[in-house]
Design an enzyme around this catalytic site. Structure first.
Site, short mmCIF file in Angstrom:
data_model
loop_
_atom_site.label_atom_id
_atom_site.label_comp_id
_atom_site.label_asym_id
_atom_site.label_seq_id
_atom_site.Cartn_x
_atom_site.Cartn_y
_atom_site.Cartn_z
N TYR A 119 -0.70 0.12 10.63
CA TYR A 119 -0.94 -0.17 8.93
C TYR A 119 0.45 0.02 8.29
CZ TYR A 119 -3.22 -0.86 4.42
OH TYR A 119 -3.73 -1.34 3.29
N SER A 123 0.89 -1.23 0.07
CA SER A 123 0.02 -0.03 -0.09
C SER A 123 0.78 1.31 0.25
CB SER A 123 -1.15 0.18 1.33
OG SER A 123 -1.54 1.38 1.68
#
Length: 297
Positions: free
Chosen positions: A164, A138
């Site tokens: 994350y 990501s």
């Protein structure tokens, strides 16, 4: 693409990007195993593939946050494995959540579970002769070098997005560290699928969704103009899994079906891959950390 005779595993393949990846690989003739916590959730996709006359698709249980589950999946695998797509993930858990092993849940699911799966399936990947590992990362990795000192937020305030990003930097570093498998005919590359609305956002609260501009005051969710569909987002995964253009390419990071530019911290241009995520020394250190963590668990 003709993937007849090839065998693939797609984690989190029952919905979203994973489902579109499964559809594309099966349509090209591959036999695809959907590895998911709830195999029954993949049944519609299994039936869809059968009706379309595509490659065989079936589902098996896998909980990436549970080492025993990952070990069971890997031990049960028989024969070579041509393609492993590390697609499953969780994002922005609002509170610090630990696995029974004491690992922060996002790191456990997004990185450690996939690292355990890849190492557990190493022999099967090697036996394929020319295998590929595809890791869905990501753009969240860009501002987050991996924190080796406190990866599980034991001594610092927990931040959902930092956790994350930490896990997604680890994903990219894993593909760099996997260069040690090149002699076994195994390549590994990471990718950013782009902005897409899927179940990945299920833990993101309404206030944050509004701040991102994807939810109105009435609670209606709608993508922004630059958001992709799941099918568009899966395109780079499929490219890395199957295109002959990527033969022998390993340890790279892709977005929008091409290799991404390398950026330094503080670069304000969108996209690219952070230099800290391609650092070979950090990759080797992370590999050792992953192996030590799994053995201790």
């Amino acid at each position: 693409m003709d993937l007849t005779g090839r065998r693939a595993v797609v984690t989190g393949g029952a919905s979203g990007l994973g489902a579109e990846t499964v559809r594309a690989l099966a349509a090209a003739g591959a036999e695809v195993t959907i590895a998911t916590r709830h195999p029954q959730s993949a049944e519609p996709l299994v039936q869809e593939a059968a009706a379309a006359g595509a490659g065989r698709v079936h589902a098996e249980a896998l909980d990436l946050s549970d080492v025993a589950s990952v070990d069971s999946f890997a031990r049960a695998w028989r024969g070579p494995l041509d393609i492993l797509v590390a697609n499953a993930g969780i994002m922005a858990l609002p509170t610090r959540t630990l696995t029974p092993y004491g690992w922060e849940m996002q790191l456990a699911t997004n990185y450690l579970g996939h690292f355990a799966l890849a190492t557990g399936l190493h022999a099967a990947l090697r036996d394929a002769g020319s295998a590929r590992i595809v890791v869905v990362s990501s753009g969240a990795h860009l501002g987050t070098p991996f924190d080796f000192e406190d990866p599980h937020f034991a001594r610092r305030p927990y931040d959902p997005w930092a956790a994350y990003g930490n896990s997604k930097t680890a994903d990219v570093l894993f593909t760099v560290g996997a260069r040690r498998w090149a002699a076994d005919g195994i390549t590994a590359n990471a990718l950013n699928p782009g902005y897409i609305l899927t179940r990945l956002q299920r833990h993101v609260d309404d206030e944050t969704m509004r701040a991102f501009g994807v939810m109105d005051d009435q609670g209606n969710v709608k993508p922004l103009p630059y958001y992709k569909t799941p099918e568009q987002g899966a395109a780079t995964s499929v490219l890395l899994a199957a295109s002959p253009l990527l033969n022998g390419v390993t340890g790279r990071y892709f977005e929008d079906n091409q290799e991404a530019r390398t950026v330094e911290d503080g670069d304000v241009q969108p996209g690219g891959v952070a230099a800290h995520a391609l650092d070979p020394e950090a990759a080797d250190r992370l590999w050792e950390y992953g192996a030590d963590t799994l053995s201790a668990g």
